[in-house]
Design an enzyme around this catalytic site. Structure first.
Site, PDB file in Angstrom:
ATOM      1  N   HIS A 235      -7.153  -6.129  -1.240  1.00  0.00           N
ATOM      2  CA  HIS A 235      -5.969  -5.295  -1.028  1.00  0.00           C
ATOM      3  C   HIS A 235      -4.985  -5.961  -0.077  1.00  0.00           C
ATOM      4  O   HIS A 235      -3.767  -5.847  -0.247  1.00  0.00           O
ATOM      5  CB  HIS A 235      -6.412  -3.934  -0.473  1.00  0.00           C
ATOM      6  CG  HIS A 235      -5.309  -2.939  -0.318  1.00  0.00           C
ATOM      7  ND1 HIS A 235      -4.439  -2.608  -1.339  1.00  0.00           N
ATOM      8  CD2 HIS A 235      -4.914  -2.194   0.756  1.00  0.00           C
ATOM      9  CE1 HIS A 235      -3.569  -1.696  -0.913  1.00  0.00           C
ATOM     10  NE2 HIS A 235      -3.831  -1.443   0.355  1.00  0.00           N
TER      11      HIS A 235
ATOM     12  N   SER B 152       0.842  -1.197   0.000  1.00  0.00           N
ATOM     13  CA  SER B 152       0.000   0.000   0.000  1.00  0.00           C
ATOM     14  C   SER B 152       0.880   1.252   0.000  1.00  0.00           C
ATOM     15  O   SER B 152       1.746   1.401  -0.858  1.00  0.00           O
ATOM     16  CB  SER B 152      -0.938  -0.050   1.205  1.00  0.00           C
ATOM     17  OG  SER B 152      -1.898   0.983   1.163  1.00  0.00           O
TER      18      SER B 152
ATOM     19  N   ASP C 234       0.523  -3.836  -4.344  1.00  0.00           N
ATOM     20  CA  ASP C 234      -0.704  -3.076  -4.588  1.00  0.00           C
ATOM     21  C   ASP C 234      -0.582  -1.606  -4.167  1.00  0.00           C
ATOM     22  O   ASP C 234      -1.328  -1.130  -3.298  1.00  0.00           O
ATOM     23  CB  ASP C 234      -1.898  -3.720  -3.871  1.00  0.00           C
ATOM     24  CG  ASP C 234      -3.223  -3.406  -4.563  1.00  0.00           C
ATOM     25  OD1 ASP C 234      -3.222  -3.286  -5.793  1.00  0.00           O
ATOM     26  OD2 ASP C 234      -4.247  -3.281  -3.866  1.00  0.00           O
TER      27      ASP C 234
END
Length: 408
Positions: free
Chosen positions: A332, A233, A257
């Site tokens: 995610h 992230s 991601d």
């Protein structure tokens, strides 16, 4: 478990002109406490605190109903298991942290915590596997960092912390299967502010301090080319900023991601992870249709199940294979599971080079190259698509016999 030690303050390694500079225009936090000077004010104050307590309990119940899980075998029915991420005890702790600023969900305003306390490093190596806090300019640092061996540095993302099971398990897998040093970057408090403030300001604070830490390791004799950064992230963009600070001389960066929001190309490549940040950059995308990078620019980009949510294990996120009960957040977080499991040599997530997921599904690139997601990639470059299974360890049956290839 993380164990603490003592050390001296961090010293600057790189000049200010070399480092990315954060946006200094921040709104100061204003304490709007209620003054109680009369019966009327007392009643009003009581109503406010009752309201706040009600909000607190309500939000806690919402967190329970949407519990995040970052370890496999941790569905919604496992929330009372202390061995998994997102259990009821962690949710209470997280909710308290998010609401301590006048019972707001997320913190706002300027953080005045000294950077040495706000950003910490927890390190170990294959010979001494107990993670201990590492302080630069402290002779004890050589007890848990061996500069003659490679280094893997893991950085968590927004609303996360270094004690999460996925972070700890990733470190354990690296230490078990590689002869390496491992450090975890902890920036928990800075990660629990509003996203816009965290993305614009705090990521730069963290990357600046991490740059100084890596500079110290480099001074000890650890070459930049032997350093690998792993970020999830916002941690992916932090890793990219560090790579930019070192002019792309870092050995490798794995971006799990990375988000698109506030990290568009228009903002500047110095803030956003791309292929210029290291000798080798791999991105693994799972939410390109809902927040993840739409056009990742790594040397290699892997798109499990097309790189979109929901990932197969998240379609019905109630059972053991789900990381979160919400489809988007489950996907995610699922990228951390795939990367962690890919460190085990027997778990081969093999992608095929293709122009699009549609072409991949229609087998229009059946004769094109294949490559392995994660640290065993052959680093030949390209975009790779793959399918994963619904249940742990998520390896497609077609990939089970793929032989791993170690990359030095």
């Amino acid at each position: 478990m993380l164990t603490s030690g003592k050390g001296n303050a961090m010293t600057s390694y790189i000049s200010n002109s070399f480092l990315i500079q954060p946006n200094t225009k921040q709104s100061e936090f204003i304490d709007q406490s209620v003054q109680v000077g009369s019966v009327k004010h007392n009643r009003y104050s009581c109503k406010i605190y009752v309201c706040k307590f009600t909000m607190f309990v309500t939000c806690f119940l919402i967190f329970i109903l949407s519990t995040p899980i970052a370890e496999i075998n941790c569905g919604l029915f496992n929330i009372f298991d202390p061995k998994v991420d997102g259990n009821v005890y962690q949710m209470w702790d997280l909710l308290f942290l998010l609401t301590k600023n006048n019972i707001k969900f997320l913190l706002s305003g300027k953080d005045s915590t000294p950077i040495e306390q706000a950003v910490t490093f927890w390190c170990a190596n294959s010979e001494s596997r107990v993670l201990q806090q590492a302080f630069p300019n402290n002779s004890r640092i050589k007890h848990n960092i061996n500069p003659t061996k490679p280094m893997h540095i893991i950085t968590h993302g927004w609303l996360d912390n270094p004690n999460r099971n996925w972070v700890q398990a990733t470190a354990r897998n690296l230490l078990e299967h590689l002869d390496t040093n491992v450090c975890i970057v902890g920036w928990r408090n800075l990660a629990h502010y509003y996203y816009s403030l965290t993305a614009r300001v705090h990521t730069v604070k963290v990357s600046t301090h991490l740059t100084q830490f890596i500079g110290y390791l480099n001074d000890l004799g650890l070459p930049l080319k032997n350093i690998t950064l792993i970020g999830h992230s916002l941690g992916a963009h932090i890793s990219g900023q560090v790579g930019h600070n070192f002019h792309g001389q870092i050995g490798a960066i794995y971006g799990l991601d990375p988000p698109e929001l506030l990290f568009s190309v228009a903002r500047g490549h110095q803030f956003r992870l791309d292929r210029s940040d290291a000798r080798y950059v791999q991105m693994i995308i799972v939410t390109r249709n809902a927040g993840g990078l739409r056009r990742p620019d790594g040397h290699e980009n892997f798109f499990p199940n097309g790189g979109v949510f929901p990932q197969p294990n998240c379609v019905l996120p109630l059972f053991e294979s789900a990381e979160f009960s919400d489809l988007l957040f489950c996907s995610h977080l699922h990228v951390t599971t795939l990367f962690r499991l890919s460190i085990v040599p027997g778990n081969a997530f093999v992608g095929r080079e293709c122009e699009s997921y549609g072409a991949f599904l229609h087998k229009l690139c059946a004769s094109d190259r294949t490559n392995r997601l994660g640290i065993y990639s052959d680093r030949s470059g390209g975009d790779f698509y793959l399918k994963t299974s619904w249940f742990s360890p998520f390896v497609s049956s077609k990939n089970e016999r793929f032989l791993p290839k170690m990359v030095s």
